[in-house]
Design an enzyme around this catalytic site. Structure first.
Site, PDB file in Angstrom:
ATOM      1  N   THR A  68      -3.957   5.214   7.783  1.00 27.04           N
ATOM      2  CA  THR A  68      -4.866   4.562   7.172  1.00 27.04           C
ATOM      3  C   THR A  68      -4.501   3.116   7.214  1.00 27.04           C
ATOM      4  O   THR A  68      -5.270   2.135   6.584  1.00 27.04           O
ATOM      5  CB  THR A  68      -4.949   4.755   5.532  1.00 27.04           C
ATOM      6  OG1 THR A  68      -3.514   4.526   5.165  1.00 27.04           O
ATOM      7  CG2 THR A  68      -5.436   6.211   5.279  1.00 27.04           C
ATOM      8  N   ASP A  96      11.471   1.481   6.582  1.00 25.21           N
ATOM      9  CA  ASP A  96      10.942   0.019   6.578  1.00 25.21           C
ATOM     10  C   ASP A  96      11.824  -0.965   6.940  1.00 25.21           C
ATOM     11  O   ASP A  96      13.215  -0.734   6.708  1.00 25.21           O
ATOM     12  CB  ASP A  96      10.579  -0.419   5.238  1.00 25.21           C
ATOM     13  CG  ASP A  96       9.393  -1.480   5.301  1.00 25.21           C
ATOM     14  OD1 ASP A  96       8.595  -1.589   4.743  1.00 25.21           O
ATOM     15  OD2 ASP A  96       9.934  -2.493   5.859  1.00 25.21           O
ATOM     16  N   GLU A 132     -12.401   0.302  18.065  1.00 19.96           N
ATOM     17  CA  GLU A 132     -13.376   0.585  16.917  1.00 19.96           C
ATOM     18  C   GLU A 132     -14.625  -0.109  17.502  1.00 19.96           C
ATOM     19  O   GLU A 132     -14.623  -1.309  17.697  1.00 19.96           O
ATOM     20  CB  GLU A 132     -12.990   0.266  15.449  1.00 19.96           C
ATOM     21  CG  GLU A 132     -11.567   1.084  15.142  1.00 19.96           C
ATOM     22  CD  GLU A 132     -11.107   0.834  13.531  1.00 19.96           C
ATOM     23  OE1 GLU A 132     -11.896   0.015  13.078  1.00 19.96           O
ATOM     24  OE2 GLU A 132     -10.192   1.317  13.499  1.00 19.96           O
ATOM     25  N   GLY A 164     -10.843   2.825   4.727  1.00 21.13           N
ATOM     26  CA  GLY A 164     -10.092   2.815   3.718  1.00 21.13           C
ATOM     27  C   GLY A 164     -10.340   1.748   2.648  1.00 21.13           C
ATOM     28  O   GLY A 164     -10.044   2.260   1.570  1.00 21.13           O
ATOM     29  N   ALA A 165     -10.956   0.583   2.659  1.00 22.93           N
ATOM     30  CA  ALA A 165     -11.030  -0.366   1.862  1.00 22.93           C
ATOM     31  C   ALA A 165     -12.592  -0.349   1.277  1.00 22.93           C
ATOM     32  O   ALA A 165     -12.764  -1.212   0.615  1.00 22.93           O
ATOM     33  CB  ALA A 165     -11.086  -1.867   2.509  1.00 22.93           C
ATOM     34  N   ILE A 198       0.942  -1.244   0.107  1.00 25.22           N
ATOM     35  CA  ILE A 198       0.141   0.044  -0.165  1.00 25.22           C
ATOM     36  C   ILE A 198       0.978   1.328   0.026  1.00 25.22           C
ATOM     37  O   ILE A 198       0.793   2.083  -0.705  1.00 25.22           O
ATOM     38  CB  ILE A 198      -1.094  -0.052   1.149  1.00 25.22           C
ATOM     39  CG1 ILE A 198      -1.918  -1.243   1.016  1.00 25.22           C
ATOM     40  CG2 ILE A 198      -1.923   1.175   1.217  1.00 25.22           C
ATOM     41  CD1 ILE A 198      -2.876  -1.436   2.116  1.00 25.22           C
ATOM     42  N   ASP A 229      -8.113   7.106   9.865  1.00 20.01           N
ATOM     43  CA  ASP A 229      -9.154   6.226   9.532  1.00 20.01           C
ATOM     44  C   ASP A 229      -9.139   5.033  10.458  1.00 20.01           C
ATOM     45  O   ASP A 229     -10.278   4.264  10.582  1.00 20.01           O
ATOM     46  CB  ASP A 229      -8.967   5.889   8.126  1.00 20.01           C
ATOM     47  CG  ASP A 229     -10.124   4.984   7.380  1.00 20.01           C
ATOM     48  OD1 ASP A 229     -11.183   5.382   7.702  1.00 20.01           O
ATOM     49  OD2 ASP A 229      -9.773   3.788   6.924  1.00 20.01           O
ATOM     50  N   ARG A 259      -3.664   0.759  10.910  1.00 23.05           N
ATOM     51  CA  ARG A 259      -4.253   0.200  12.047  1.00 23.05           C
ATOM     52  C   ARG A 259      -4.191   1.136  13.324  1.00 23.05           C
ATOM     53  O   ARG A 259      -3.100   1.924  13.409  1.00 23.05           O
ATOM     54  CB  ARG A 259      -3.466  -1.082  12.504  1.00 23.05           C
ATOM     55  CG  ARG A 259      -3.899  -2.224  11.839  1.00 23.05           C
ATOM     56  CD  ARG A 259      -5.506  -2.422  12.048  1.00 23.05           C
ATOM     57  NE  ARG A 259      -6.057  -3.779  11.393  1.00 23.05           N
ATOM     58  CZ  ARG A 259      -6.469  -3.586  10.080  1.00 23.05           C
ATOM     59  NH1 ARG A 259      -6.531  -2.409   9.494  1.00 23.05           N
ATOM     60  NH2 ARG A 259      -6.987  -4.621   9.308  1.00 23.05           N
ATOM     61  N   HIS A 301     -12.841   4.004   9.509  1.00 23.57           N
ATOM     62  CA  HIS A 301     -12.309   2.992   8.827  1.00 23.57           C
ATOM     63  C   HIS A 301     -12.953   2.236   7.583  1.00 23.57           C
ATOM     64  O   HIS A 301     -13.419   1.270   7.517  1.00 23.57           O
ATOM     65  CB  HIS A 301     -12.372   1.688   9.994  1.00 23.57           C
ATOM     66  CG  HIS A 301     -11.324   0.558   9.703  1.00 23.57           C
ATOM     67  ND1 HIS A 301     -10.801  -0.264  10.653  1.00 23.57           N
ATOM     68  CD2 HIS A 301     -10.755   0.149   8.307  1.00 23.57           C
ATOM     69  CE1 HIS A 301      -9.908  -1.231   9.756  1.00 23.57           C
ATOM     70  NE2 HIS A 301      -9.954  -0.743   8.792  1.00 23.57           N
TER      71      HIS A 301
END
Ligand code: 3PG
Length: 316
Positions: free
Chosen positions: A231, A173, A262, A283-284, A154, A257, A233, A281
């Site tokens: 976006t 990363d 939640e 995003g998807a 992503i 998001d 977790r 939440h």
């Protein structure tokens, strides 16, 4: 032999359920969005279940499903599934990698523009009958340095989309990523990235090691005009520390998001902030992504139960 009993437990694109009902090899529960109570009643009989993030496949639920063979997380994150316990019980787990990535990537870009130009706040102000032009000056995305905490599928998609905004990209990363993008380089540390970037975008999985990784110390390294968005977790950015940073206007703004817990408590102090953009939440939740995750989940379900072929397994 009895047909595998399949349940779809979270909200999905209608196509998934329509297609699923046509698979004659399966017995499919008649409702596509079920309550926790119904799920509990069905658990003893379930062989296969398709879920999103709302259903938490805990040890307690798995123990009530002695015939469960396969959980498909139609999406990316599997932190709502006790994978170690599934492994112990011989329950297989898969996700649908990549199927919703573009939707999340586009929300990330939307967040960047939305925070920089304060669109949601201006909209709210107009609905309160105001014309506060002076309050809603903003900044441009073009030419900004964007930092990615986590640079997997992503993150890399967001970076590709940012090429149109002449961005330069730094990423942090643990894995050196082979992205092939000339304007992207790897930061030596999160601190260096937080100090140098105008925009920070979080794309890390939720692990013990990433929980609260973005804390007061890192946030205090950000430039005053910078923004941060998440976006991925909830809990990766420490919510109390973000609240304090935004409250004292130490940075320009933020967008979330995802949250520690939640649904977010409607009385959460986060919702009082005038420099934090929030979405529940989603995003998807694009039509295209939900179509794709549904298609992929259905294919994996058929491969598993009909052809004894396990695709995209996720292990603890
Ligand atoms: C994911 O992990 O795939 C995203 O967070 C989306 O979750 P959702 O399918 O529950 O919206």
């Amino acid at each position: 032999m009895e047909k595998p009993f399949i349940v779809v437990s979270d909200g999905f694109d209608a196509n998934l359920f329509d297609q699923l009902k046509k698979v004659t090899e399966f017995e499919v529960f008649t409702e596509s969005k079920i309550t926790q109570e119904t799920l509990k009643e069905l658990l003893p009989k379930i062989n296969g279940i398709i879920i999103r993030s709302a259903t938490k496949m805990t040890k307690e639920l798995i123990d009530q499903a002695p015939n469960l063979k396969y959980i498909i997380r139609a999406g990316e994150g599997t932190d709502n599934i006790d994978k170690a316990y599934c492994q112990e019980k011989g329950v297989k787990v898969s996700n649908t990698p990549g199927a919703n990535s573009n939707a999340v990537a586009e929300l990330a870009i939307g967040f960047m523009l939305g925070v920089l130009r304060k669109t949601a706040f201006a909209h709210r102000s107009m609905h309160e009958g105001k014309w506060d032009k002076a309050l809603f000056g903003g900044a441009e995305l073009t030419g900004k340095k964007v930092g990615f905490a986590g640079f997997g599928k992503i993150g890399q998609l967001v970076a590709k989309r940012l090429a149109g905004f002449d961005s330069s990209v730094l990423y942090y990363d643990v894995i050196e990523q082979n992205h092939g993008l000339a304007y992207v380089s790897r930061a030596a540390s999160l601190k260096e990235m937080f100090e140098q970037c105008d925009i920070i975008s979080i794309h890390l999985p939720k692990l013990k090691s990433t929980t609260n990784i973005v804390n007061a110390e890192l946030l205090s390294c950000m430039k005053p005009g910078a923004i941060i968005i998440n976006t991925s977790r909830g809990g990766i950015i420490n919510e109390d520390d973000l609240y304090a940073t935004l409250k004292e206007k130490a940075i320009r703004g933020a967008a979330l998001d995802v949250y520690n817990s939640e649904p977010l408590d409607p009385n959460s102090k986060l919702l009082e902030l005038d420099n934090l953009l929030t979405t529940p939440h989603v995003g998807a939740s694009s039509e295209e992504a939900q179509y794709r995750v549904g298609e992929m989940a259905l294919n994996q379900l058929q491969e598993f139960f009909i052809k004894d072929n396990l695709l995209n397994e996720v292990r603890a």
